[in-house]
Design a protein around this motif. Structure first.
Motif, mmCIF file in Angstrom:
data_model
loop_
_atom_site.group_PDB
_atom_site.id
_atom_site.type_symbol
_atom_site.label_atom_id
_atom_site.label_comp_id
_atom_site.label_asym_id
_atom_site.label_seq_id
_atom_site.Cartn_x
_atom_site.Cartn_y
_atom_site.Cartn_z
ATOM 1 N N HIS A 1 0.869 -1.173 0.000
ATOM 2 C CA HIS A 1 0.000 0.000 0.000
ATOM 3 C C HIS A 1 0.907 1.224 0.000
ATOM 4 C CE1 HIS A 1 -3.993 1.460 0.427
ATOM 5 N NE2 HIS A 1 -3.799 2.069 1.573
ATOM 6 N N HIS A 2 0.518 2.280 -0.677
ATOM 7 C CA HIS A 2 1.378 3.465 -0.799
ATOM 8 C C HIS A 2 2.795 3.027 -1.164
ATOM 9 C CE1 HIS A 2 -1.766 6.010 0.595
ATOM 10 N NE2 HIS A 2 -1.844 5.439 1.773
ATOM 11 N N ASP A 3 2.904 2.025 -1.986
ATOM 12 C CA ASP A 3 4.176 1.506 -2.523
ATOM 13 C C ASP A 3 5.085 0.791 -1.547
ATOM 14 O OD1 ASP A 3 3.512 2.312 -5.008
ATOM 15 O OD2 ASP A 3 4.431 4.291 -4.789
ATOM 16 N N ASP A 4 4.935 1.015 -0.236
ATOM 17 C CA ASP A 4 5.942 0.399 0.630
ATOM 18 C C ASP A 4 5.406 -0.308 1.878
ATOM 19 O OD1 ASP A 4 5.123 2.736 1.714
ATOM 20 O OD2 ASP A 4 7.102 3.487 2.255
ATOM 21 N N VAL A 5 4.170 -0.012 2.289
ATOM 22 C CA VAL A 5 3.684 -0.687 3.509
ATOM 23 C C VAL A 5 2.686 -1.790 3.150
ATOM 24 C CG1 VAL A 5 4.037 1.145 5.219
ATOM 25 C CG2 VAL A 5 1.980 1.172 3.808
ATOM 26 N N PRO A 6 2.661 -2.862 3.948
ATOM 27 C CA PRO A 6 1.679 -3.932 3.640
ATOM 28 C C PRO A 6 0.254 -3.409 3.804
ATOM 29 C CG PRO A 6 3.190 -4.593 5.417
ATOM 30 C CD PRO A 6 3.452 -3.147 5.151
ATOM 31 N N LEU A 7 -0.637 -3.891 2.969
ATOM 32 C CA LEU A 7 -2.043 -3.485 3.057
ATOM 33 C C LEU A 7 -2.732 -4.221 4.203
ATOM 34 C CD1 LEU A 7 -4.713 -2.227 1.947
ATOM 35 C CD2 LEU A 7 -4.908 -4.244 0.473
ATOM 36 N N ILE A 8 -3.387 -3.440 5.057
ATOM 37 C CA ILE A 8 -4.231 -4.032 6.100
ATOM 38 C C ILE A 8 -5.652 -3.585 5.795
ATOM 39 C CG2 ILE A 8 -4.727 -4.074 8.590
ATOM 40 C CD1 ILE A 8 -1.713 -3.739 9.035
ATOM 41 N N TYR A 9 -6.416 -4.483 5.252
ATOM 42 C CA TYR A 9 -7.725 -4.102 4.729
ATOM 43 C C TYR A 9 -8.813 -4.358 5.761
ATOM 44 C CZ TYR A 9 -11.575 -3.380 1.533
ATOM 45 O OH TYR A 9 -12.713 -2.885 0.942
ATOM 46 N N LEU A 10 -9.311 -3.265 6.347
ATOM 47 C CA LEU A 10 -10.352 -3.368 7.379
ATOM 48 C C LEU A 10 -11.590 -2.575 6.966
ATOM 49 C CD1 LEU A 10 -8.108 -2.954 10.584
ATOM 50 C CD2 LEU A 10 -8.787 -5.070 9.430
ATOM 51 N N ASP A 11 -11.918 -2.647 5.683
ATOM 52 C CA ASP A 11 -13.108 -1.950 5.176
ATOM 53 C C ASP A 11 -14.033 -2.936 4.469
ATOM 54 O OD1 ASP A 11 -14.847 0.106 4.699
ATOM 55 O OD2 ASP A 11 -13.777 0.870 2.948
ATOM 56 N N ASN A 12 -14.182 -4.087 5.076
ATOM 57 C CA ASN A 12 -14.934 -5.181 4.440
ATOM 58 C C ASN A 12 -16.435 -4.965 4.412
ATOM 59 O OD1 ASN A 12 -12.757 -7.269 3.859
ATOM 60 N ND2 ASN A 12 -12.303 -6.629 5.947
#
Ligand SMILES: Cc1ncc(COP(=O)(O)O)c(C=O)c1O
Length: 415
Positions: free
Chosen positions: A24-35
């Motif tokens: 995410h944003h090219d460098d951080v892992p995505l933490i998807y909490l908008d399910n």
């Protein structure tokens, strides 16, 4: 001790969802909490859509050529999978729509237009998504019926005493209720509510947008008259959803949209309608979407809805516990035992939109706003909340990252 029959290999599940290994944003892992807004898609669903377009793309129901037959079979197979998934009595009761919103509008504009008038009452709740309020308001303005709302108790559950009292008024024709609130997370006792509605001579429509992705649902056991949901919230594609309706109601209802496929004969003097479910599927349907949703249902069924539900309950209970320890954070809705995988909260001194932006910069996707539930937020006395919502692929480590992000946000605002 963990009940192993109610667990699955979380790492393997995560590996099925390509987006979860994107940065995410090219460098951080995505933490998807908008399910609760929309879910991610497994490769199986993405590939099913890709294969349709690459190898057997054609219109359905009309062609006599092989490709059209293949597309028709895949489209109708998806309907059968969904029938099984919700335990409907017949595939004729499964109508493809664009989503929950369209399903509810269909019922309003067909069943509602015929059956509701001056002196009648539609009973709804204060915690509805706009899609289960506005279609009824639009129709009420034209037909002159009244909409009444079941109030919410302090703990975020429905006031069932008030519901019983409202039903005593013999003018209630329809009860429309959300199965799981997209803000409070409240799991409403819909089976009991439907039973009470029927006893009072009313029909019941359930908005299943936030229940069907997360727990086993059996429309026959619920004895529900109409049940609407969206594919994109249950690892399927956008632009496809389902309206389940009891056959006797659907048979009696007039069509909504007119056009190709929904007719039996067309003459210049007038037309007759196709059999169910096609009477309600005018025009070229959402073929790729339906096929993709069929594969989503396969994926969920193979993993097991009971296991998905158990996993989410663990994550939600953990999240609620950790969130409740954060100073200045106020949670909305009932406790974990009565709640779906949703945690909406306000954080003293930080506007929800600012908070969501700061969290996003750290790779954490949450939602901020009124979540299409303005009357509920008015009831809560706040314009907006921040909402973290979980699904089958989320981990307790992701919850930890959310908590860390909240503390960081606090520092950013020097609170
Ligand atoms: C409870 C509830 N109902 C209805 C909807 C509307 O779903 P859709 O926009 O897919 O039609 C949503 C979507 O957020 C929802 O959460």
């Amino acid at each position: 001790m963990t009940d192993l029959t109610l667990t699955y290999d979380l790492e393997a599940v995560r590996a099925d969802f390509p987006i979860l290994s994107e940065k995410h944003h090219d460098d951080v892992p995505l933490i998807y909490l908008d399910n609760a807004a929309s879910s991610q898609k497994p490769l199986k669903v993405i590939e099913a859509i890709d294969t349709y377009y690459r190898t057997y793309n054609a219109n359905v129901h009309r062609g006599v050529h092989k490709l059209s037959e293949q597309a028709t079979k895949a489209y109708e197979d998806a309907r059968i999978k969904i029938r099984r998934f919700i335990n409907a009595g017949s595939k004729r009761e499964i109508i493809f729509t664009r989503g929950t919103t369209e399903g509810i509008n269909l019922v309003a504009q067909t069943w509602g237009r015929v059956n509701l008038g001056v002196g009648d009452v539609v009973l709804s709740t204060v915690m509805e998504h706009h899609s289960n309020i506005v279609p009824w308001q639009i129709l009420a303005a034209e037909k002159g019926f009244t909409i009444k709302y079941i109030p919410i108790l302090e703990d975020g559950t429905l006031d069932m005493g008030a519901y019983a009292a409202l039903l005593r008024d013999n003018s209630v024709k329809l009860v429309v209720v959300v199965h799981v609130s997209n803000v409070l997370g409240t799991v409403n006792p819909v089976a009991e509510m439907i039973q009470q509605a029927h006893a009072a001579g009313a029909l019941a429509l359930v908005d299943g947008a936030q229940s069907i992705p997360h727990m086993p649902v059996d429309v026959k056991a619920l004895d529900v008259d109409f049940f609407a949901f969206s594919g994109h919230k249950m690892i399927g594609p956008t632009g496809i959803g389902i309206l389940y309706g009891k056959r006797e109601h659907l048979e009696a209802m007039p069509p909504w949209m007119g056009g190709g496929d929904m007719i039996e004969t067309v003459r210049l003097e007038g037309s007759t309608w196709n059999e169910l479910p096609y009477k309600f599927e005018a025009g070229t349907p959402i073929i790729a979407g339906a096929i993709g949703l069929g594969y989503a249902v396969d994926y969920l069924s193979e993993l097991g809805m009971d296991k998905i539900h158990a996993h989410e309950q663990t994550i939600t209970a953990y999240a609620l516990e950790r969130l409740s320890e954060v100073p200045g954070l106020k949670l909305y809705g009932p406790d974990a035992a009565q709640k779906g995988a949703v945690a909406a909260f306000s954080f003293e001194g930080i506007h929800p939109h600012d908070l969501a932006q700061i969290l996003d910069s750290g790779g954490i996707a949450v939602r901020a706003g009124h979540h299409c539930a303005m009357p509920l937020h008015t009831h809560l006395g706040i314009p907006a909340t921040t909402r973290a919502s979980f699904y089958l692929y989320n981990t307790t480590q992701e919850v930890d990252a959310l908590i860390e992000g909240l503390y960081k946000s606090k520092k950013t605002f020097a609170l």
